[in-house]
Write a protein that holds these residues in place. Structure first.
Motif, PDB file in Angstrom:
ATOM      1  N   ASP A 137       0.880  -1.167   0.000  1.00 49.94           N
ATOM      2  CA  ASP A 137       0.000   0.000   0.000  1.00 49.94           C
ATOM      3  C   ASP A 137       0.918   1.217   0.000  1.00 49.94           C
ATOM      4  OD1 ASP A 137      -1.900   1.926   0.271  1.00 49.94           O
ATOM      5  OD2 ASP A 137      -2.691   1.229   2.198  1.00 49.94           O
ATOM      6  N   SER A 160      -9.622   1.214   1.819  1.00 47.37           N
ATOM      7  CA  SER A 160      -9.671   1.855   3.135  1.00 47.37           C
ATOM      8  C   SER A 160     -11.005   1.600   3.821  1.00 47.37           C
ATOM      9  CB  SER A 160      -9.441   3.363   2.990  1.00 47.37           C
ATOM     10  OG  SER A 160     -10.427   3.943   2.155  1.00 47.37           O
ATOM     11  N   TYR A 178     -12.823  -1.184   3.400  1.00 46.66           N
ATOM     12  CA  TYR A 178     -12.728  -2.545   3.922  1.00 46.66           C
ATOM     13  C   TYR A 178     -11.892  -2.575   5.199  1.00 46.66           C
ATOM     14  CZ  TYR A 178     -10.556  -7.031   4.752  1.00 46.66           C
ATOM     15  OH  TYR A 178     -10.070  -8.150   5.375  1.00 46.66           O
ATOM     16  N   SER A 179     -10.751  -1.876   5.186  1.00 49.64           N
ATOM     17  CA  SER A 179      -9.817  -1.977   6.313  1.00 49.64           C
ATOM     18  C   SER A 179     -10.412  -1.463   7.623  1.00 49.64           C
ATOM     19  CB  SER A 179      -8.527  -1.215   5.995  1.00 49.64           C
ATOM     20  OG  SER A 179      -8.785   0.158   5.821  1.00 49.64           O
ATOM     21  N   ALA A 220     -13.212  -6.639   8.520  1.00 47.14           N
ATOM     22  CA  ALA A 220     -11.750  -6.579   8.574  1.00 47.14           C
ATOM     23  C   ALA A 220     -11.256  -6.693  10.017  1.00 47.14           C
ATOM     24  CB  ALA A 220     -11.254  -5.279   7.942  1.00 47.14           C
ATOM     25  N   VAL A 268      -5.482  -0.494  10.570  1.00 47.67           N
ATOM     26  CA  VAL A 268      -6.127  -0.353   9.266  1.00 47.67           C
ATOM     27  C   VAL A 268      -5.125  -0.363   8.112  1.00 47.67           C
ATOM     28  CG1 VAL A 268      -8.164   0.851  10.120  1.00 47.67           C
ATOM     29  CG2 VAL A 268      -6.126   2.174   9.534  1.00 47.67           C
ATOM     30  N   THR A 269      -3.910   0.097   8.343  1.00 48.34           N
ATOM     31  CA  THR A 269      -2.931   0.136   7.249  1.00 48.34           C
ATOM     32  C   THR A 269      -2.541  -1.264   6.803  1.00 48.34           C
ATOM     33  OG1 THR A 269      -1.070   0.261   8.805  1.00 48.34           O
ATOM     34  CG2 THR A 269      -2.031   2.344   8.063  1.00 48.34           C
ATOM     35  N   ARG A 287      -4.430  -3.995   7.210  1.00 54.33           N
ATOM     36  CA  ARG A 287      -5.611  -4.603   6.572  1.00 54.33           C
ATOM     37  C   ARG A 287      -5.761  -4.119   5.138  1.00 54.33           C
ATOM     38  NH1 ARG A 287      -9.339  -2.575  11.443  1.00 54.33           N
ATOM     39  NH2 ARG A 287      -8.479  -3.825  13.162  1.00 54.33           N
ATOM     40  N   GLY A 288      -5.489  -2.812   4.920  1.00 56.65           N
ATOM     41  CA  GLY A 288      -5.586  -2.272   3.563  1.00 56.65           C
ATOM     42  C   GLY A 288      -4.582  -2.912   2.626  1.00 56.65           C
ATOM     43  N   SER A 339      -5.731  -6.361   1.681  1.00 61.23           N
ATOM     44  CA  SER A 339      -6.789  -6.307   0.675  1.00 61.23           C
ATOM     45  C   SER A 339      -6.205  -6.107  -0.720  1.00 61.23           C
ATOM     46  CB  SER A 339      -7.769  -5.176   0.996  1.00 61.23           C
ATOM     47  OG  SER A 339      -8.816  -5.129   0.064  1.00 61.23           O
TER      48      SER A 339
END
Length: 710
Positions: free
Chosen positions: A321, A408, A410-411, A416, A425-426, A428-429, A432
């Protein structure tokens, strides 16, 4: 026969028998994917689009039937129902005509005409309307009383009654509608005190705009209506009033005289005060509905293309990402998309730890046997792609740039958090992004389709219709590909024909408790998954490595006996028949036709035997941007560059050429020939060559063309 069969068959130009059979299957609870794939004999081979249209019309007519019941009850309760009126309502299946029939009986607020009726002026209205009275003032004198103080008030009240009658007359409304159909013009003007605001800048094209309504494209109409909603534009739909009033006068005014003059005045008043605003609102709603349908169609087509994008397949992937200040988030995933490792590298400014980042990524690729790198296409994507191509590996590693739209969303989602409760979240992104390369369909079903960003004015259209259309698109896409029963997530299983959230959860729970499924028949042991659900879902679920090779194909279990008979007739096992193409060529499918099983099903079976479990999606291709272009400032008119189609609209398509701003290829520049629909020429994520024809540096807009010899 279903009462709607004739109407639907006529509207969709389909054979009545096929429509009737399809309606029966829908009433039995069969899903659209199941009907289109496994009931071709009964439907005459209708495809999923035709079946979906039948289903949509069926629901629309059911709603209309319910509306008719309400109308009949209302008119009957008023004591106004007649045999002729009852017949007309029963035979009417057009919503607009039905409302016209109902309009004179529809309960209203207290109108000027209603007040006049209460004052006893309806007989005077009848006298004036007949136009036989030479002295209407003398007739009006008889109606002067405590409530009606003078002749002028009496005549004015009678005119109010006549105006309402005219405005509620079916034929009159059709005349005005015809004028709107033929010559309506849509216009927009900027609200004066908003003209110089920043918010108004996006609507500058519509500050003083008008065009025939029938030629107004969906994107222009939706743009104007959005500007109107935001208080920046005033939008109106108008016709030639004088021409229409003259036409109505010919209908209502007979000869010359005092009564005729009063009726002529009333026609003009009724038109301007009641009829024109009513029909304008009607056409505003109809044009908005058509624009909505067109925009939803664009979104639906784009979403389907995105969901069915080419997958890399079960490979070990390093997902990145990209970012500048906060660095690039890196994750390593195994063949099933499980997270093995995550870290952050800083190859770009302001830190510019390029060598450390190079060493780290090369180490991760070697340690985790990475086979491909997936780079998100957002901020710093181009720079990260160039960085990745500078790396050196001891084995072949393919590099891809993938869409990170809604990653973002989704995360930060509940799903998630459940998948990665200990990661931020970073991470998870980035996961994805990596998974989207492996299987776009399996990953994108976890996100609300409306958030994926491949639509046109998606926030301005009817949200209920949009959701229904997009959900149906996801269902059709998932079932057209098929789902691995042992690796599919609960979200992916939810969209399989006949399942839904509850049964999808039960399947995942059963799999967790009992291990991988070894046959489709095991599905019958899943709690609450009964015979009906099994029939609907079984053909779309695959089991790789199953003992029965048909369990890894689109052959439905109800047809296994046919394949088994084919194998016996060929003196081999089912596995041998699947594996040996020469044996398949020797089969005469006509021998297996029965009253229930026809050539369409048998033809599908033979296709599956030749390539069981084949993924219908295309093969993924690598792509590289031009090395000479990095920002919009590097662009020069006339440049020919490689690009990726990122979005398709009715007016053209947007192409990423690697400068952080997508360029527009207008529909007129897609081809040397006339193009009605951009989807005829391009599809999402297609690799294209484009020519730069204009660069607006001030507004960061790039105009591109595909009309050149490549």
């Amino acid at each position: 026969m279903n009462i709607f069969t004739d109407i639907i068959a006529r509207e969709l130009s389909l054979p009545k028998d096929n429509v009737e059979s399809t309606l029966k299957l829908l009433d039995e609870g069969c899903t659209i994917p199941f009907i289109s794939r496994y009931r071709k004999e009964r439907t005459g081979g209708l495809d999923e689009v035709q079946i979906a249209a039948i289903s949509s019309w069926n629901e629309r007519l059911k709603e209309l039937a319910h509306r008719k019941e309400t109308i009949v009850e209302t008119i009957t309760s008023q004591g106004n129902m007649t045999p002729e009126l009852s017949r007309r309502i029963a035979e009417c299946w057009d919503a607009t005509t039905l409302e016209d029939i109902y309009l004179p009986y529809k309960p209203k607020r207290r109108t000027r005409a209603a007040v006049a009726r209460e004052q006893g002026l309806e007989p005077l209205a009848d006298i004036i309307m007949k136009q036989h009275e030479s002295q209407p003032e003398r007739a009006a004198q008889r109606f002067v009383n405590d409530q009606v103080t003078d002749i002028e008030q009496a005549i004015k009240g009678a005119q109010d009654i006549i105006a309402e009658r005219i405005s509620e007359d079916e034929r009159t409304r059709q005349i005005v509608r015809q004028s709107f159909r033929r010559s309506a013009v849509i216009s927009s003007k900027v609200v004066k005190n908003k003209k110089d605001t920043d918010e108004a800048r996006n609507y500058s094209s519509y500050f003083d705009w008008s065009e025939p309504l029938r030629r107004c494209t969906s994107h222009r109409l939706l743009a104007m209506r959005r500007g109107e909603r935001e208080g920046i534009l005033r939008v109106s739909i108008s016709i030639n009033e004088e021409e229409c009033i003259e036409q109505l006068c010919r209908r209502y005014v007979h000869g010359r005289g005092p009564c005729q003059q009063l009726v002529a005045e009333t026609v003009e008043d009724g038109f301007k005060r009641l009829l024109e605003p009513s029909i304008e609102n009607e056409f505003a709603a109809l044009s908005k509905e058509r624009a909505d349908d067109e925009a939803i169609g664009v979104f639906r087509d784009n979403l389907r293309q995105l969901l069915l994008a080419a997958p890399l397949g079960p490979k070990r992937v390093l997902g990145i990402d990209p970012g500048f200040r906060t660095g690039c988030k890196v994750v390593c995933l195994d063949e099933q998309g499980n997270l093995l490792h995550h870290s952050v590298i800083f190859p770009h400014p302001p830190q510019r730890y390029r060598m450390q980042a190079k060493i780290e990524v090369e180490r991760l690729v070697k340690s985790y046997a990475i086979e491909a790198i997936a780079i998100g296409n957002g901020t710093a994507s181009r720079e990260t792609d160039e960085f990745a191509h500078e790396l050196e590996f001891d084995h072949d590693v393919k590099i891809f740039v993938v869409s990170e739209d809604a990653a973002s969303i989704y995360s930060a989602s509940k799903l998630a958090r459940e998948e990665f409760p200990d990661e931020d979240v970073t991470v998870r992104g980035a996961v994805s992004i990596g998974r989207r390369l492996m299987d776009p369909l399996a990953e994108l079903v976890k996100i609300d389709p409306k958030s994926i960003g491949v639509g046109q004015y998606q926030h301005d259209v009817d949200q209920t219709k949009l959701k229904q259309s997009l959900d149906q698109t996801v269902v059709l896409s998932v079932n057209s590909v098929g789902v691995d029963l042992n690796t599919a997530s609960q979200q992916l299983l939810t969209y399989v024909s006949g399942l839904g959230p509850s049964l999808a959860k039960n399947i995942v729970d059963y799999r967790r408790e009992n291990g991988a499924f070894t046959s489709r028949s095991q599905l019958k042991k899943v709690p609450r998954l009964g015979p009906a659900a099994f029939q609907q879902c079984a053909g779309f679920l695959r089991i790789h490595g199953a003992k029965n090779p048909l369990d890894n194909s689109a052959v439905h279990p109800e047809s296994y006996s046919i394949v088994e008979q084919m194998a016996r007739d060929s003196h081999c096992t089912v596995a041998e028949l699947v594996a040996e193409k020469d044996r398949q060529k020797g089969i005469d499918i006509n021998k297996y036709v029965t009253a229930e099983v026809g050539l369409p099903t048998l033809t599908d079976i033979m296709k599956e035997l030749s390539a069981p479990g084949r993924d219908p999606r295309e093969q993924i291709e690598e792509f590289s941007f031009s090395k000479d272009v990095h920002t919009i400032d590097d662009l020069v008119e006339g440049m020919v560059l490689p690009g990726i189609v990122t979005n398709i609209t009715k007016f053209g398509c947007f192409v990423d050429i690697g400068v952080h701003n997508d360029g527009l290829v207008h529909i007129s520049h897609l081809s040397d020939r006339f193009v009605r629909d951009p989807n005829e020429i391009v599809h999402l994520h297609q690799h294209v060559m484009v020519k730069v024809i204009e660069v607006d540096f001030e507004r960061n807009r790039i105009s591109l063309s595909m009309k050149f010899k490549q």
